[in-house]
Design an enzyme around this catalytic site. Structure first.
Site, PDB file in Angstrom:
ATOM      1  CB  CYS A  85      31.370  60.148 -18.015  1.00 10.57           C
ATOM      2  SG  CYS A  85      31.887  59.556 -16.400  1.00 10.57           S
ATOM      3  CG  HIS A 194      27.997  63.402 -16.785  1.00 14.33           C
ATOM      4  ND1 HIS A 194      27.528  62.255 -17.393  1.00 14.33           N
ATOM      5  CD2 HIS A 194      29.007  63.013 -15.977  1.00 14.33           C
ATOM      6  CE1 HIS A 194      28.226  61.216 -16.962  1.00 14.33           C
ATOM      7  NE2 HIS A 194      29.132  61.638 -16.097  1.00 14.33           N
ATOM      8  CD  GLU A 196      24.999  63.380 -19.663  1.00 12.17           C
ATOM      9  OE1 GLU A 196      25.848  64.250 -19.954  1.00 12.17           O
ATOM     10  OE2 GLU A 196      25.301  62.338 -19.056  1.00 12.17           O
TER      11      GLU A 196
END
Lengths: 232, 103
Positions: A85, A194, A196
């Site tokens: 990002c 994302h 994560e």
């Protein structure tokens, strides 16, 4: 293996990235934007957020921060670098990856679980995926529209440098539905979604099996560990 | 203290969602004359010293490499604040050309 996660003023997802690294089985090393010390890490993550308030342009001021000089040098040595990002925006501003990210074409912030196809499974961050794997991970940004001139797009497509493509819906107007790209060497990868945030059951995207059970993001981090294991 | 003004606009070929949103607000406010809005940035660089060509050329360099990103933006003007560029009006209204004489 030790993976560094850089915290900038305005980073939001640095802790999540550190946690993802630990869940994947590596040690997470917190790094600071104002330093020149990479603490000898074996790979690097530039996390999401709004570094320096996104002033000037998203990722632009971060790309000139002290630690970025070391990250550019490390990337050019072949050290794996993942930009997520805002981290992807930094990699573009630092010219480690081509193209740029502009405001979403519909003008609104978007936050959704996003389906992607992994287009290149030979990078340091995607080698654990099956070819053309379809995954779902969260996406949340206001300026995620990937653009580049026609020659650059043709080169990205022709040389298989598109790493991820949006499936079913293009959430931000990105050219060719491009969600993420890699450099030719495969060590530097950037994407808007994302990984994560999809590493542990109970906290990821919904799947057909159960609510919030999606862990497709974990493979990014285990891939880096596998790449490191074969390199030493 | 001399001041140099740098103006940066999103590339004309790109969609400018911010400008589009403002244009929508104009329409809702009852204005029908102005149908298109593009939104850019203006930087004011102040310094101690002479307002000379060296300062201007350093500002141009900065404008190209830091204040703008050539992938998504164009520098449309770099000029001294007190010396309005001869082409400032046309530069502002024809950002599509993107390289006015003032640059």
């Amino acid at each position: 293996m030790r993976i560094g996660v850089v915290t900038f003023p305005g980073s939001l997802d640095d802790r999540d990235a550190q946690r993802a690294v630990r869940l994947a089985g590596a040690d997470a090393v917190a790094l600071w934007h104002g330093e020149h010390d990479l603490h000898g890490v074996d790979a690097l993550i530039l996390p999401g957020g709004f570094s320096y308030g996104d002033y000037l342009r998203c990722g632009a001021i971060a790309s000139l921060s002290p630690i970025m000089a070391e990250i550019i040098a490390a990337a050019n040595r072949g050290v794996p670098v993942l930009g997520i990002c805002n981290g992807f925006q930094m990699l573009a501003e630092a010219h480690l990856l081509p193209g740029g990210l502009i405001r979403n074409n519909h003008g609104s912030f978007v936050c959704r679980d996003q389906k992607l196809r992994v287009e290149n499974t030979s990078t340091a961050w995607t080698n654990g995926f099956a070819p053309a794997a379809e995954i779902t991970i969260p996406l949340k940004n206001g300026e995620g529209g990937f653009i580049a001139d026609a020659d650059t797009i043709a080169r990205l497509e022709g040389e298989n440098l598109v790493a991820f493509r949006y499936l079913e819906l293009n959430p931000n107007g990105s050219l060719n539905d491009i969600a993420g790209i890699t450099n030719a060497r495969g060590n530097v990868v950037g994407l808007m979604p994302h990984p994560e945030h999809a590493v542990e059951e109970g906290f990821g995207p919904d799947t057909a099996a159960a609510m919030r059970s999606g862990t497709d993001g974990l493979t990014f981090f285990t891939s880096a560990i596998a790449a490191f294991a074969t390199s030493v | 203290m001399p001041t140099i003004v740098v103006e940066v606009m999103p590339k004309a070929v790109l969609l400018d969602p911010a400008g589009k949103a403002v244009a929508g607000a104009l329409a809702r406010s009852g204005t029908s004359r102005f149908t298109d809005v593009r939104l850019g940035k203006r930087f004011e660089l102040s310094f101690a010293g002479d307002a000379d060509d060296a300062a201007l050329s350093e500002a141009r360099e900065l404008a190209e490499h830091l204040l703008s990103n050539g992938v998504i933006e164009d520098v449309v003007s770099v000029h001294f604040a007190n010396a309005k560029p001869a082409t400032s009006t046309s530069a502002a209204s024809t950002s599509a050309n993107s390289t006015p004489a003032a640059l």
